[in-house]
Design an enzyme around this catalytic site. Structure first.
Site, mmCIF file in Angstrom:
data_model
loop_
_atom_site.group_PDB
_atom_site.id
_atom_site.type_symbol
_atom_site.label_atom_id
_atom_site.label_comp_id
_atom_site.label_asym_id
_atom_site.label_seq_id
_atom_site.Cartn_x
_atom_site.Cartn_y
_atom_site.Cartn_z
ATOM 1 C CG HIS A 251 -1.789 1.175 1.374
ATOM 2 N ND1 HIS A 251 -3.113 1.161 1.016
ATOM 3 C CD2 HIS A 251 -1.539 2.431 1.832
ATOM 4 C CE1 HIS A 251 -3.641 2.359 1.237
ATOM 5 N NE2 HIS A 251 -2.703 3.143 1.736
ATOM 6 C CD GLU A 252 1.574 3.527 3.659
ATOM 7 O OE1 GLU A 252 1.760 4.602 3.043
ATOM 8 O OE2 GLU A 252 0.548 3.314 4.320
ATOM 9 C CG HIS A 255 0.402 6.284 -0.679
ATOM 10 N ND1 HIS A 255 -0.577 7.043 -1.250
ATOM 11 C CD2 HIS A 255 -0.193 5.628 0.361
ATOM 12 C CE1 HIS A 255 -1.725 6.862 -0.599
ATOM 13 N NE2 HIS A 255 -1.510 6.003 0.376
ATOM 14 C CD GLU A 282 -5.170 6.459 0.347
ATOM 15 O OE1 GLU A 282 -5.266 5.218 0.293
ATOM 16 O OE2 GLU A 282 -4.346 7.025 1.083
#
Length: 488
Positions: A251-252, A255, A282
């Site tokens: 997830h990170e 980003h 997101e």
């Protein structure tokens, strides 16, 4: 931009390695830097330069320059509505509130955090009043606009309503199904050092550049990118839940790779080198976490790598088993650990509660009870303590009221982008199963990352997919994956 990058670096430090006793000084440092940056953002000289540029026909005809001017004007108009004293106080209070939140969460003591939350809400009300309520809108809209420019509460409610109408029966059908993924993986223990090694190997392969980034540990995983060549991510580890760390890191990394793909090297400080909205940000994190990291092809590649890293822990485990386990639908307490089907219900809950607190309809003292009741109604879950309830997220402590809706908007953007890119990359599953992510990352670089703030999120979505944002691709994606998995 340089002053803001210094603030970002100090913020990362506060969440990762800063000694707790330094909290008071850090609040003063961030307050001072915020005030200095704000003074430059509202400088009369900037107004003169901006007006001169807006009157230049050649600049108006240049799409990149025009986009920069549009966003600088928006930023200037918003910044000039905020007094420097409010900016300084907001930075100091939010820094102190984050430390209070960490302590309250650790001790399961909402009462000690409540006064700080009251103060954060007061300052957000002051910001909303300074910004002004949009015509036909509400104070919350002024704060939402900071994170998702142009979006309103009414638009969010329409998207959320359409999602809830189809998610609720899907979750009910899954609950009634006799099919259940094997939960054996939940019993395995993997040392944090081995998890960290696997995470790094996988993130390097998918395209995160560690020469220009880091992966560290924090209470709440996040990604911070102070400027060119510097993108910092965090995750957290639990020996009893080793897959949680990996999906968090993916997830990170979504980003992080977006930040690394923005044109910062040549345009640092310009809006075109910044993310266009948090919903788009997101979309990148949720795509890599869910559509890639929870897919069967991904685990056909990643499972041998995990076996090699973990020793004999995963002997006998199949890619189908990991795929089923990672896509288990089971209502739970924690947003960051929620499955894809129930995740958006967590966001809807927070959206409603923070609007209620901001507008004064929900007193802060009543937040735990309201939170627990909504968890009971929406997810059928009993909340045992505030640490796993209303104290679980960092956002309110850092002053980010209006942030939560961007997570679900990001899910919707991700699904719509995913449809488009799969149509253009028909052999994507085979590539992912071989551990080849260059075409996927290249498509995102070309269609999303390189544009930065050139296009607002709605326009970017239409340029990529040919239509406005819709909840339908997200619902089709979830139903298409979960109904076969659960035999419904």
């Amino acid at each position: 931009a340089v002053l803001s990058s210094a603030s970002a670096t100090l913020g990362w430090d506060q969440e990762t390695v800063m000694p707790p006793a330094a909290a008071a000084l850090r609040a003063e440092q961030l307050s001072a830097l915020s005030a200095l940056a704000h003074e430059r953002r509202v400088s009369p000289r900037l107004a003169e330069l901006l007006e001169a540029c807006e009157g230049d026909a050649a600049l108006a005809a240049d799409p990149v320059a025009a986009a920069n001017l549009r966003e600088i004007r928006r930023d200037y108009d918003l910044a000039t509505r905020l007094p420097t004293s409010l900016v300084r106080e907001f930075a100091e209070v939010s820094s102190r509130a984050m430390e209070a939140w960490k302590d309250a969460r650790e001790r399961d003591d909402f009462a000690s955090f409540a006064p700080w939350l009251e103060r954060v809400l007061e300052l957000n009300r002051a910001k909303a009043e300074c910004y002004g309520v949009p015509a036909g809108g509400e104070p919350y809209d002024a704060l939402l606009d900071e994170y998702e420019p142009g979006m309103t509460s009414a638009q969010v409610q329409r998207v959320f309503g359409a999602l809830r109408a189809r998610l609720a029966p899907l979750i009910a059908d899954i609950a009634a199904s006799a099919t259940r993924p094997d939960a054996r993986l939940a019993t395995l223990r993997v040392p944090a050092a081995a998890q960290e090694k696997l995470n790094r190997r996988i993130l390097e392969t998918i395209g995160f550049d560690f020469r220009a980034g880091r992966l560290d540990v924090s209470t709440h995983p996040f990604c911070e990118s102070p400027g060119p060549g510097d993108t910092r991510m965090t995750t957290r580890y639990s020996e009893e839940a080793f897959l949680d760390s990996l999906v968090s890191s993916l997830h990170e990394a979504g980003h992080g790779m977006y930040e690394q793909g923005l044109p910062k090297a040549e345009a640092f400080g310009q809006p075109i080198a910044q993310a266009t909205s948090l919903g788009i940000h997101e979309s990148q994190s949720r795509m890599w976490e869910n559509m890639v990291g929870r897919s069967r092809p991904f685990w056909e590649w990643a499972l041998p790598l995990a076996r090699d890293t973990f020793g004999g822990v995963l002997d006998g485990t199949t890619a189908d088993e990991v795929f089923g386990f990672l896509n288990t639908v089971e209502p739970g307490l924690t947003r960051v650990e929620a499955d894809e089907a129930t995740y958006n219900l967590h966001i809807m809950l927070r959206f409603d509660l923070e609007r209620g607190m901001l507008h004064g309809d929900l007193p802060v003292r009543d937040l735990p009870g309201a939170w627990n009741e909504r968890m009971r109604q929406d997810l059928g879950v009993e909340v045992p303590d505030d640490r796993r309830g209303c104290l679980q997220d960092i956002h309110w402590s850092m002053g980010a009221v209006g942030y939560f809706p961007t997570y679900t908007l990001g899910n919707a953007y991700a699904a719509q982008f995913w449809e488009a890119l799969r149509a253009q990359l028909p052999d994507l599953d085979a590539q992912v199963a071989r551990g080849e992510f260059g075409a996927l990352l290249g498509w995102l670089r070309e269609n999303v990352h390189r544009h930065g703030g050139r296009y607002r999120a709605p326009e970017l979505c239409e340029r990529i997919t040919g239509r406005p944002l819709s909840p339908e691709p997200l619902l089709a994606y979830l139903e298409g994956k979960l109904r076969p998995l659960y035999g419904i």
